[in-house]
Scaffold this motif. Structure first.
Motif, PDB file in Angstrom:
ATOM      1  N   ILE A 270      16.122  30.514 -18.993  1.00 55.15           N
ATOM      2  CA  ILE A 270      15.791  29.128 -19.291  1.00 55.15           C
ATOM      3  C   ILE A 270      15.322  28.486 -18.001  1.00 55.15           C
ATOM      4  CG2 ILE A 270      16.790  26.881 -19.873  1.00 55.15           C
ATOM      5  CD1 ILE A 270      18.449  28.214 -21.975  1.00 55.15           C
ATOM      6  N   SER A 271      14.211  27.782 -18.054  1.00 51.67           N
ATOM      7  CA  SER A 271      13.635  27.189 -16.848  1.00 51.67           C
ATOM      8  C   SER A 271      14.592  26.183 -16.217  1.00 51.67           C
ATOM      9  CB  SER A 271      12.312  26.505 -17.183  1.00 51.67           C
ATOM     10  OG  SER A 271      12.541  25.344 -17.971  1.00 51.67           O
ATOM     11  N   LEU A 272      14.381  25.927 -14.935  1.00 51.47           N
ATOM     12  CA  LEU A 272      15.227  24.968 -14.228  1.00 51.47           C
ATOM     13  C   LEU A 272      15.078  23.568 -14.818  1.00 51.47           C
ATOM     14  CD1 LEU A 272      14.678  26.120 -10.526  1.00 51.47           C
ATOM     15  CD2 LEU A 272      16.501  26.775 -12.102  1.00 51.47           C
ATOM     16  N   ILE A 273      13.868  23.231 -15.248  1.00 51.04           N
ATOM     17  CA  ILE A 273      13.632  21.902 -15.832  1.00 51.04           C
ATOM     18  C   ILE A 273      14.410  21.751 -17.137  1.00 51.04           C
ATOM     19  CG2 ILE A 273      11.886  20.397 -16.848  1.00 51.04           C
ATOM     20  CD1 ILE A 273       9.880  21.526 -14.842  1.00 51.04           C
ATOM     21  N   LYS A 274      14.340  22.792 -17.984  1.00 53.19           N
ATOM     22  CA  LYS A 274      15.081  22.732 -19.246  1.00 53.19           C
ATOM     23  C   LYS A 274      16.585  22.735 -18.988  1.00 53.19           C
ATOM     24  CE  LYS A 274      15.624  24.891 -23.778  1.00 53.19           C
ATOM     25  NZ  LYS A 274      15.200  25.981 -24.695  1.00 53.19           N
ATOM     26  N   ALA A 275      17.028  23.527 -18.009  1.00 58.19           N
ATOM     27  CA  ALA A 275      18.453  23.573 -17.675  1.00 58.19           C
ATOM     28  C   ALA A 275      18.940  22.208 -17.215  1.00 58.19           C
ATOM     29  CB  ALA A 275      18.701  24.614 -16.595  1.00 58.19           C
ATOM     30  N   GLU A 276      18.112  21.499 -16.477  1.00 54.73           N
ATOM     31  CA  GLU A 276      18.485  20.155 -16.011  1.00 54.73           C
ATOM     32  C   GLU A 276      18.727  19.231 -17.199  1.00 54.73           C
ATOM     33  OE1 GLU A 276      16.536  16.464 -13.426  1.00 54.73           O
ATOM     34  OE2 GLU A 276      15.735  18.501 -13.200  1.00 54.73           O
ATOM     35  N   ARG A 277      17.870  19.319 -18.200  1.00 57.61           N
ATOM     36  CA  ARG A 277      18.046  18.476 -19.398  1.00 57.61           C
ATOM     37  C   ARG A 277      19.315  18.858 -20.149  1.00 57.61           C
ATOM     38  NH1 ARG A 277      12.302  19.415 -20.106  1.00 57.61           N
ATOM     39  NH2 ARG A 277      12.777  20.928 -21.754  1.00 57.61           N
TER      40      ARG A 277
ATOM     41  N   ILE B 160      17.036  21.610  -6.032  1.00 53.70           N
ATOM     42  CA  ILE B 160      16.583  22.932  -6.448  1.00 53.70           C
ATOM     43  C   ILE B 160      16.339  23.781  -5.211  1.00 53.70           C
ATOM     44  CG2 ILE B 160      14.734  24.235  -7.575  1.00 53.70           C
ATOM     45  CD1 ILE B 160      14.359  21.915  -9.486  1.00 53.70           C
ATOM     46  N   GLU B 161      16.992  24.945  -5.183  1.00 49.56           N
ATOM     47  CA  GLU B 161      16.822  25.895  -4.090  1.00 49.56           C
ATOM     48  C   GLU B 161      16.455  27.250  -4.693  1.00 49.56           C
ATOM     49  OE1 GLU B 161      20.452  26.001  -1.918  1.00 49.56           O
ATOM     50  OE2 GLU B 161      20.505  23.825  -1.569  1.00 49.56           O
ATOM     51  N   GLY B 162      15.190  27.603  -4.658  1.00 48.04           N
ATOM     52  CA  GLY B 162      14.756  28.866  -5.243  1.00 48.04           C
ATOM     53  C   GLY B 162      14.983  28.857  -6.745  1.00 48.04           C
ATOM     54  N   ASP B 163      15.820  29.787  -7.234  1.00 48.52           N
ATOM     55  CA  ASP B 163      16.102  29.859  -8.678  1.00 48.52           C
ATOM     56  C   ASP B 163      17.410  29.174  -9.022  1.00 48.52           C
ATOM     57  OD1 ASP B 163      17.977  31.620  -7.679  1.00 48.52           O
ATOM     58  OD2 ASP B 163      17.690  33.108  -9.259  1.00 48.52           O
ATOM     59  N   ARG B 164      17.901  28.301  -8.124  1.00 45.50           N
ATOM     60  CA  ARG B 164      19.198  27.649  -8.329  1.00 45.50           C
ATOM     61  C   ARG B 164      19.041  26.133  -8.435  1.00 45.50           C
ATOM     62  NH1 ARG B 164      23.690  29.417  -4.244  1.00 45.50           N
ATOM     63  NH2 ARG B 164      23.228  31.356  -5.337  1.00 45.50           N
ATOM     64  N   LEU B 165      19.694  25.579  -9.451  1.00 42.55           N
ATOM     65  CA  LEU B 165      19.689  24.136  -9.675  1.00 42.55           C
ATOM     66  C   LEU B 165      21.082  23.590  -9.420  1.00 42.55           C
ATOM     67  CD1 LEU B 165      18.542  21.449 -10.983  1.00 42.55           C
ATOM     68  CD2 LEU B 165      19.317  22.403 -13.178  1.00 42.55           C
ATOM     69  N   ASN B 166      21.188  22.533  -8.598  1.00 40.85           N
ATOM     70  CA  ASN B 166      22.468  21.872  -8.327  1.00 40.85           C
ATOM     71  C   ASN B 166      22.370  20.411  -8.779  1.00 40.85           C
ATOM     72  OD1 ASN B 166      23.988  23.983  -6.755  1.00 40.85           O
ATOM     73  ND2 ASN B 166      22.189  23.797  -5.449  1.00 40.85           N
ATOM     74  N   MET B 167      23.288  20.005  -9.661  1.00 41.15           N
ATOM     75  CA  MET B 167      23.334  18.617 -10.116  1.00 41.15           C
ATOM     76  C   MET B 167      24.712  18.049  -9.801  1.00 41.15           C
ATOM     77  SD  MET B 167      21.297  18.956 -13.774  1.00 41.15           S
ATOM     78  CE  MET B 167      21.216  17.175 -14.001  1.00 41.15           C
ATOM     79  N   LYS B 168      24.727  17.038  -8.957  1.00 41.50           N
ATOM     80  CA  LYS B 168      25.991  16.433  -8.516  1.00 41.50           C
ATOM     81  C   LYS B 168      26.184  15.079  -9.198  1.00 41.50           C
ATOM     82  CE  LYS B 168      28.509  14.987  -4.364  1.00 41.50           C
ATOM     83  NZ  LYS B 168      28.473  14.891  -2.876  1.00 41.50           N
TER      84      LYS B 168
ATOM     85  N   TYR C  50      23.334  25.875 -11.720  1.00 39.88           N
ATOM     86  CA  TYR C  50      22.713  26.824 -12.652  1.00 39.88           C
ATOM     87  C   TYR C  50      21.882  27.817 -11.854  1.00 39.88           C
ATOM     88  CZ  TYR C  50      19.188  28.642 -15.905  1.00 39.88           C
ATOM     89  OH  TYR C  50      18.355  29.465 -16.623  1.00 39.88           O
ATOM     90  N   THR C  51      22.117  29.123 -12.084  1.00 36.56           N
ATOM     91  CA  THR C  51      21.343  30.178 -11.444  1.00 36.56           C
ATOM     92  C   THR C  51      20.486  30.848 -12.500  1.00 36.56           C
ATOM     93  OG1 THR C  51      23.145  30.540  -9.864  1.00 36.56           O
ATOM     94  CG2 THR C  51      21.452  32.241  -9.998  1.00 36.56           C
ATOM     95  N   GLN C  52      19.169  30.705 -12.374  1.00 35.68           N
ATOM     96  CA  GLN C  52      18.254  31.206 -13.397  1.00 35.68           C
ATOM     97  C   GLN C  52      18.292  32.725 -13.501  1.00 35.68           C
ATOM     98  OE1 GLN C  52      14.176  30.027 -12.825  1.00 35.68           O
ATOM     99  NE2 GLN C  52      13.661  30.296 -14.983  1.00 35.68           N
ATOM    100  N   ASP C  53      18.564  33.411 -12.384  1.00 36.59           N
ATOM    101  CA  ASP C  53      18.547  34.873 -12.382  1.00 36.59           C
ATOM    102  C   ASP C  53      19.550  35.464 -13.367  1.00 36.59           C
ATOM    103  OD1 ASP C  53      17.693  37.445 -11.269  1.00 36.59           O
ATOM    104  OD2 ASP C  53      19.727  37.549 -10.483  1.00 36.59           O
ATOM    105  N   ASN C  54      20.749  34.837 -13.466  1.00 33.90           N
ATOM    106  CA  ASN C  54      21.744  35.376 -14.402  1.00 33.90           C
ATOM    107  C   ASN C  54      22.051  34.430 -15.566  1.00 33.90           C
ATOM    108  OD1 ASN C  54      23.386  33.389 -13.257  1.00 33.90           O
ATOM    109  ND2 ASN C  54      24.517  34.823 -11.980  1.00 33.90           N
ATOM    110  N   GLY C  55      21.416  33.253 -15.570  1.00 35.20           N
ATOM    111  CA  GLY C  55      21.583  32.329 -16.684  1.00 35.20           C
ATOM    112  C   GLY C  55      22.945  31.663 -16.756  1.00 35.20           C
ATOM    113  N   MET C  56      23.703  31.673 -15.658  1.00 34.55           N
ATOM    114  CA  MET C  56      25.063  31.135 -15.672  1.00 34.55           C
ATOM    115  C   MET C  56      25.134  29.759 -15.007  1.00 34.55           C
ATOM    116  SD  MET C  56      26.746  33.392 -17.307  1.00 34.55           S
ATOM    117  CE  MET C  56      28.418  32.785 -17.035  1.00 34.55           C
ATOM    118  N   VAL C  57      26.065  28.931 -15.529  1.00 31.39           N
ATOM    119  CA  VAL C  57      26.332  27.601 -14.971  1.00 31.39           C
ATOM    120  C   VAL C  57      27.784  27.527 -14.527  1.00 31.39           C
ATOM    121  CG1 VAL C  57      26.318  25.113 -15.385  1.00 31.39           C
ATOM    122  CG2 VAL C  57      24.653  26.575 -16.546  1.00 31.39           C
TER     123      VAL C  57
END
Length: 282
Positions: free
Chosen positions: A158-165, A200-208, A224-231
């Motif tokens: 799942i893309s970082l943008i979609k994961a953010e939503r 956003i750092e590479g394939d990682r999304l951080n929301m504080k 959220y790490t896009q490589d393994n799809g885990m939050v």
């Protein structure tokens, strides 16, 4: 034997290249890749052999397979005659020539190619290869950890943008289940968790998110790490200037998406150090 395979081309070449007397070249009709096996003489024309990879039987080493066990008589005699005369010859080996071994030879060398690429630090596979791998696994081939990870990552991609939503909706759900907090600045009642930053750092999304119950001291971070799809959901408190982090939950992004429409249940809190948290998120 994997189903729905394309036409493969296997050729036996007697060429006396170096120590080997020839090669068995395989064009994989499913992946488009070519694999090559050396043909060895064994000291006598009756002992010519190849060493195919048979992962169903032995994952550690290749097995000796004599040509007289797999080739029909006419083709075997052609190889032996070229061997005795020191001449070159080339022949296409059909499914009829090799029977069941035709497809198994292709699949074994395909499997060996995957493992070799992983060992050389090149674990990049096409969607087609991942589909073929899953089919082969169903047919009894052993699992390859790296390819399992790629399959799981693809399933959870799942893309970082979609994961953010998704994360933002998930927090909205948490706010719906939490009492409003009276603001100390304007006395208005507001939601407990307030988005503070998105990085956003590479394939990682951080929301504080800041926690209004103890504004300035408590926060909640979703990574959220896009490589393994885990939050990972991490709560951080600051006591005497020292941050303490707590692992609240860890789930796939798709699982989080399903939770949006369900009642959030009470979660188990596990205390972790800052170093453990950083190691877990890698």
């Amino acid at each position: 034997m994997a189903a729905n395979h394309s036409e493969h081309v296997i050729t036996m070449n007697v060429s006396f290249d170096g120590e080997a007397i020839g090669t068995c070249d395989i064009l994989d009709g499913d992946t488009g890749k070519t694999y090559s096996l050396s043909v060895w003489d064994g000291g006598h024309k009756e002992e010519c052999y190849i060493c195919p990879f048979e992962p169903k039987a032995n994952m550690e080493e290749r097995e000796v397979t004599f040509l007289h066990d797999i080739l029909p008589k006419d083709l075997l005699e052609r190889v032996q005659q070229a061997y005795e005369n020191g001449s070159q010859d080339s022949m296409v080996l059909t499914k009829t020539d090799l029977n069941y071994f035709h497809q198994e030879l292709v699949e074994g060398e395909r499997y060996a190619d995957w493992m070799d690429r992983i060992a050389k630090g090149n674990p990049n596979f096409s969607d087609k290869e991942l589909e073929i791998y899953q089919s082969m696994k169903k047919d009894g081939y052993p699992e390859i950890d790296t390819m399992e990870a790629r399959v799981n990552a693809k399933d959870n991609d799942i893309s970082l943008i979609k994961a953010e939503r998704i994360i933002d909706k998930y927090v909205d759900k948490m706010n719906e289940n939490s009492p409003l907090i009276q603001s100390k600045t304007d006395n208005e009642y507001k939601k407990q968790y307030q988005l503070h930053s998105v990085d956003i750092e590479g394939d990682r999304l951080n929301m504080k998110y800041l926690d209004r119950q103890n504004l300035g001291f408590n926060s909640k971070t979703f990574t959220y790490t896009q490589d393994n799809g885990m939050v990972s959901e991490i709560d951080t408190t600051i006591s005497k200037g020292v941050p303490q982090s707590y692992l609240i939950d860890r789930m796939s992004i798709k699982e989080m998406e399903t939770h949006i429409n369900t009642q959030t249940s009470e979660k188990t809190v596990t205390r972790i150090t800052q170093n453990q948290m950083e190691g877990m998120e890698r």
